[in-house]
Design a protein around this motif. Structure first.
Motif, PDB file in Angstrom:
ATOM      1  N   ILE A   1       0.853  -1.184   0.000  1.00  0.00           N
ATOM      2  CA  ILE A   1       0.000   0.000   0.000  1.00  0.00           C
ATOM      3  C   ILE A   1       0.892   1.238   0.000  1.00  0.00           C
ATOM      4  CG2 ILE A   1      -1.562   1.409   1.399  1.00  0.00           C
ATOM      5  CD1 ILE A   1      -2.870  -1.094   2.401  1.00  0.00           C
ATOM      6  N   GLU A   2       0.570   2.194  -0.854  1.00  0.00           N
ATOM      7  CA  GLU A   2       1.255   3.479  -0.831  1.00  0.00           C
ATOM      8  C   GLU A   2       0.213   4.574  -0.625  1.00  0.00           C
ATOM      9  OE1 GLU A   2       4.975   5.560  -3.016  1.00  0.00           O
ATOM     10  OE2 GLU A   2       3.506   4.620  -4.333  1.00  0.00           O
ATOM     11  N   VAL A   3       0.366   5.326   0.450  1.00  0.00           N
ATOM     12  CA  VAL A   3      -0.545   6.423   0.775  1.00  0.00           C
ATOM     13  C   VAL A   3      -0.033   7.685   0.105  1.00  0.00           C
ATOM     14  CG1 VAL A   3      -1.664   7.707   2.618  1.00  0.00           C
ATOM     15  CG2 VAL A   3      -1.022   5.318   2.987  1.00  0.00           C
ATOM     16  N   LEU A   4      -0.848   8.267  -0.773  1.00  0.00           N
ATOM     17  CA  LEU A   4      -0.451   9.452  -1.530  1.00  0.00           C
ATOM     18  C   LEU A   4      -0.953  10.699  -0.807  1.00  0.00           C
ATOM     19  CD1 LEU A   4      -1.293   8.246  -5.164  1.00  0.00           C
ATOM     20  CD2 LEU A   4       0.734   7.758  -3.762  1.00  0.00           C
ATOM     21  N   ILE A   5      -0.074  11.318  -0.041  1.00  0.00           N
ATOM     22  CA  ILE A   5      -0.443  12.460   0.799  1.00  0.00           C
ATOM     23  C   ILE A   5      -0.130  13.764   0.074  1.00  0.00           C
ATOM     24  CG2 ILE A   5      -0.098  13.609   3.009  1.00  0.00           C
ATOM     25  CD1 ILE A   5       0.875  10.926   4.128  1.00  0.00           C
ATOM     26  N   CYS A   6      -1.164  14.557  -0.198  1.00  0.00           N
ATOM     27  CA  CYS A   6      -0.959  15.861  -0.817  1.00  0.00           C
ATOM     28  C   CYS A   6      -0.946  16.939   0.258  1.00  0.00           C
ATOM     29  CB  CYS A   6      -2.081  16.148  -1.828  1.00  0.00           C
ATOM     30  SG  CYS A   6      -1.956  15.162  -3.326  1.00  0.00           S
ATOM     31  N   THR A   7       0.049  17.811   0.176  1.00  0.00           N
ATOM     32  CA  THR A   7       0.163  18.900   1.136  1.00  0.00           C
ATOM     33  C   THR A   7       0.718  20.122   0.429  1.00  0.00           C
ATOM     34  OG1 THR A   7       0.972  19.480   3.345  1.00  0.00           O
ATOM     35  CG2 THR A   7       2.500  18.304   1.900  1.00  0.00           C
ATOM     36  N   ILE A   8       0.703  21.248   1.116  1.00  0.00           N
ATOM     37  CA  ILE A   8       1.154  22.491   0.490  1.00  0.00           C
ATOM     38  C   ILE A   8       1.896  23.355   1.518  1.00  0.00           C
ATOM     39  CG2 ILE A   8      -1.053  23.662   0.963  1.00  0.00           C
ATOM     40  CD1 ILE A   8      -0.685  25.107  -1.766  1.00  0.00           C
ATOM     41  N   ASP A   9       3.001  23.936   1.098  1.00  0.00           N
ATOM     42  CA  ASP A   9       3.788  24.874   1.896  1.00  0.00           C
ATOM     43  C   ASP A   9       4.029  24.360   3.314  1.00  0.00           C
ATOM     44  OD1 ASP A   9       4.004  26.548  -0.288  1.00  0.00           O
ATOM     45  OD2 ASP A   9       2.294  27.781   0.249  1.00  0.00           O
ATOM     46  N   GLU A  10       3.697  25.172   4.324  1.00  0.00           N
ATOM     47  CA  GLU A  10       3.996  24.828   5.710  1.00  0.00           C
ATOM     48  C   GLU A  10       3.169  23.658   6.243  1.00  0.00           C
ATOM     49  OE1 GLU A  10       6.327  26.046   7.725  1.00  0.00           O
ATOM     50  OE2 GLU A  10       7.088  27.314   6.114  1.00  0.00           O
ATOM     51  N   ARG A  11       2.120  23.305   5.516  1.00  0.00           N
ATOM     52  CA  ARG A  11       1.263  22.209   5.985  1.00  0.00           C
ATOM     53  C   ARG A  11       1.967  20.853   5.957  1.00  0.00           C
ATOM     54  NH1 ARG A  11      -4.197  22.819   6.744  1.00  0.00           N
ATOM     55  NH2 ARG A  11      -4.436  20.593   6.309  1.00  0.00           N
ATOM     56  N   ILE A  12       3.139  20.804   5.338  1.00  0.00           N
ATOM     57  CA  ILE A  12       3.877  19.536   5.351  1.00  0.00           C
ATOM     58  C   ILE A  12       4.198  19.108   6.782  1.00  0.00           C
ATOM     59  CG2 ILE A  12       6.179  20.580   5.157  1.00  0.00           C
ATOM     60  CD1 ILE A  12       6.922  18.201   3.309  1.00  0.00           C
ATOM     61  N   LYS A  13       4.251  20.075   7.696  1.00  0.00           N
ATOM     62  CA  LYS A  13       4.517  19.742   9.099  1.00  0.00           C
ATOM     63  C   LYS A  13       3.390  18.909   9.708  1.00  0.00           C
ATOM     64  CE  LYS A  13       7.301  23.917   9.765  1.00  0.00           C
ATOM     65  NZ  LYS A  13       7.420  25.224  10.462  1.00  0.00           N
ATOM     66  N   ASN A  14       2.173  19.047   9.154  1.00  0.00           N
ATOM     67  CA  ASN A  14       1.053  18.243   9.649  1.00  0.00           C
ATOM     68  C   ASN A  14       1.258  16.759   9.390  1.00  0.00           C
ATOM     69  OD1 ASN A  14      -0.137  20.662  10.269  1.00  0.00           O
ATOM     70  ND2 ASN A  14      -1.616  20.624   8.599  1.00  0.00           N
ATOM     71  N   VAL A  15       1.969  16.458   8.310  1.00  0.00           N
ATOM     72  CA  VAL A  15       2.163  15.054   7.927  1.00  0.00           C
ATOM     73  C   VAL A  15       2.886  14.299   9.033  1.00  0.00           C
ATOM     74  CG1 VAL A  15       3.188  13.500   6.219  1.00  0.00           C
ATOM     75  CG2 VAL A  15       2.187  15.690   5.484  1.00  0.00           C
ATOM     76  N   ILE A  16       3.817  14.969   9.687  1.00  0.00           N
ATOM     77  CA  ILE A  16       4.615  14.322  10.734  1.00  0.00           C
ATOM     78  C   ILE A  16       3.717  13.696  11.797  1.00  0.00           C
ATOM     79  CG2 ILE A  16       6.335  14.713  12.538  1.00  0.00           C
ATOM     80  CD1 ILE A  16       7.253  17.172  10.865  1.00  0.00           C
ATOM     81  N   HIS A  17       2.657  14.401  12.148  1.00  0.00           N
ATOM     82  CA  HIS A  17       1.808  13.968  13.256  1.00  0.00           C
ATOM     83  C   HIS A  17       0.716  12.988  12.827  1.00  0.00           C
ATOM     84  CE1 HIS A  17       3.799  17.191  15.383  1.00  0.00           C
ATOM     85  NE2 HIS A  17       3.378  18.063  14.492  1.00  0.00           N
ATOM     86  N   ASN A  18       0.509  12.859  11.526  1.00  0.00           N
ATOM     87  CA  ASN A  18      -0.628  12.065  11.076  1.00  0.00           C
ATOM     88  C   ASN A  18      -0.278  10.733  10.440  1.00  0.00           C
ATOM     89  OD1 ASN A  18      -2.711  13.808  11.898  1.00  0.00           O
ATOM     90  ND2 ASN A  18      -2.371  15.134  10.133  1.00  0.00           N
ATOM     91  N   ILE A  19       0.985  10.510  10.078  1.00  0.00           N
ATOM     92  CA  ILE A  19       1.327   9.200   9.518  1.00  0.00           C
ATOM     93  C   ILE A  19       1.571   8.207  10.649  1.00  0.00           C
ATOM     94  CG2 ILE A  19       2.242  10.141   7.379  1.00  0.00           C
ATOM     95  CD1 ILE A  19       5.046   9.696   8.466  1.00  0.00           C
ATOM     96  N   SER A  20       1.252   6.947  10.368  1.00  0.00           N
ATOM     97  CA  SER A  20       1.394   5.903  11.369  1.00  0.00           C
ATOM     98  C   SER A  20       2.859   5.572  11.591  1.00  0.00           C
ATOM     99  CB  SER A  20       0.647   4.642  10.911  1.00  0.00           C
ATOM    100  OG  SER A  20      -0.699   4.910  10.640  1.00  0.00           O
ATOM    101  N   THR A  21       3.121   4.846  12.663  1.00  0.00           N
ATOM    102  CA  THR A  21       4.454   4.284  12.833  1.00  0.00           C
ATOM    103  C   THR A  21       4.708   3.315  11.691  1.00  0.00           C
ATOM    104  OG1 THR A  21       3.518   2.557  14.254  1.00  0.00           O
ATOM    105  CG2 THR A  21       4.415   4.515  15.336  1.00  0.00           C
ATOM    106  N   GLN A  22       5.950   3.026  11.434  1.00  0.00           N
ATOM    107  CA  GLN A  22       6.300   2.212  10.283  1.00  0.00           C
ATOM    108  C   GLN A  22       5.645   0.842  10.358  1.00  0.00           C
ATOM    109  OE1 GLN A  22      10.347   2.641   9.271  1.00  0.00           O
ATOM    110  NE2 GLN A  22      10.308   1.166   7.581  1.00  0.00           N
ATOM    111  N   LEU A  23       4.989   0.464   9.253  1.00  0.00           N
ATOM    112  CA  LEU A  23       4.265  -0.798   9.169  1.00  0.00           C
ATOM    113  C   LEU A  23       4.723  -1.581   7.951  1.00  0.00           C
ATOM    114  CD1 LEU A  23       0.669   0.599   9.857  1.00  0.00           C
ATOM    115  CD2 LEU A  23       2.060  -0.713  11.471  1.00  0.00           C
ATOM    116  N   GLN A  24       4.685  -2.884   8.081  1.00  0.00           N
ATOM    117  CA  GLN A  24       5.028  -3.740   6.948  1.00  0.00           C
ATOM    118  C   GLN A  24       3.985  -3.581   5.850  1.00  0.00           C
ATOM    119  OE1 GLN A  24       5.368  -7.861   7.964  1.00  0.00           O
ATOM    120  NE2 GLN A  24       6.227  -8.465   5.996  1.00  0.00           N
ATOM    121  N   ASP A  25       4.437  -3.530   4.600  1.00  0.00           N
ATOM    122  CA  ASP A  25       3.570  -3.433   3.423  1.00  0.00           C
ATOM    123  C   ASP A  25       2.850  -2.091   3.299  1.00  0.00           C
ATOM    124  OD1 ASP A  25       4.182  -6.040   2.598  1.00  0.00           O
ATOM    125  OD2 ASP A  25       2.606  -6.895   3.850  1.00  0.00           O
TER     126      ASP A  25
END
Length: 263
Positions: A2-26
């Protein structure tokens, strides 16, 4: 994979840090980072340090252009359309993988979402599985509910539609699914939850935003043609305003502007 395609813009990339899961297989993540400023910024080191995260960039504005950039660089087998405020659990990913195993002929599978309080994202989710070509009246699929197999020939998102576009602020997911279906891709809906996302979406602003109403008219024109859009806009405006003439003309006028906008 599975590949999660996360779209973000400018400073909002910092939000990604808090919303992605811990590393998971597959499971891996592709962050499509849209930049509107001429000043180049470095990606957060918290993302650069993750072996399961890739970052690609694109200049300009427009969620549809950003999603197309993500699709262009995707490498996973199953792709999940996402934004920087979406959250997933390990169970969500298991649901996605098991569903694709159960439906090997499905090219695109739409699921359900919940809000930040764990409540259904939409009040009228259909309770049964359905094929896109037999979708219930009034059903609507949001971007974060869309998953798909990575295949040749998938359509692009129409850059005239979506947040950040010049005129039409939403509707890009409806156009994408319509185009995919027209090209012969098999689309189904499954009543299972795969994501948590806040309720602050553009599509929910129909009653207060003329541009959202205009977008609705444009979507109807794209899918049903001129007269099909006119008739549906009249019906939609009447029902939505409870047959109040003054409010009807206000809503229908904006929808008609959208109909005229799409050539």
């Amino acid at each position: 994979m599975i590949e999660v395609l996360i779209c973000t813009i400018d400073e909002r990339i910092k939000n990604v840090i808090h919303n992605i899961s811990t590393q998971l297989q597959d499971v891996c993540y592709l962050v499509s980072w849209q930049q509107t400023s001429s000043t180049q910024q470095d990606p957060p080191h918290e993302l650069l340090d993750r072996s399961d995260v890739r970052i690609v960039t694109i200049q300009g504005r427009g969620i549809s252009a950003n999603r197309n950039n993500a699709l262009k660089h995707a490498k996973g087998d199953i792709l999940v359309i996402s934004d920087d405020d979406c959250r997933y659990t390990a169970e969500n990913f298991k649901t996605i993988l098991s569903t694709y195993s159960k439906y090997p002929d499905a090219d695109i599978i739409a699921f359900q979402a919940i809000d930040e309080n764990g409540q259904p994202y939409k009040a009228n989710y259909p309770e049964k599985t359905y094929l896109y070509k037999k979708r219930p009246y009034g059903s609507y699929i949001s971007s974060c509910e869309i998953t798909l197999r990575r295949k040749e020939g998938l359509p692009l998102f129409d850059t005239r539609f979506g947040l950040g576009s010049k005129t039409l602020k939403c509707g890009e997911e409806e156009i994408f699914l319509h185009d995919a279906f027209s090209l012969g891709f098999n689309i189904i809906y499954i009543p299972k939850v795969i994501v948590s996302t806040p309720r602050n979406t553009t599509g929910n602003q129909f009653t207060i935003s003329s541009k959202v109403r205009m977008s609705k008219g444009a979507v109807l024109k794209y899918i049903y043609g001129y007269w099909g859009a006119i008739l549906r806009s009249i019906k939609f405006s009447l029902v939505h305003t409870h047959f109040n003439p003054r409010n009807f003309w206000r809503i229908f006028r904006d929808m008609y502007r959208g109909i005229q906008y799409i050539k």
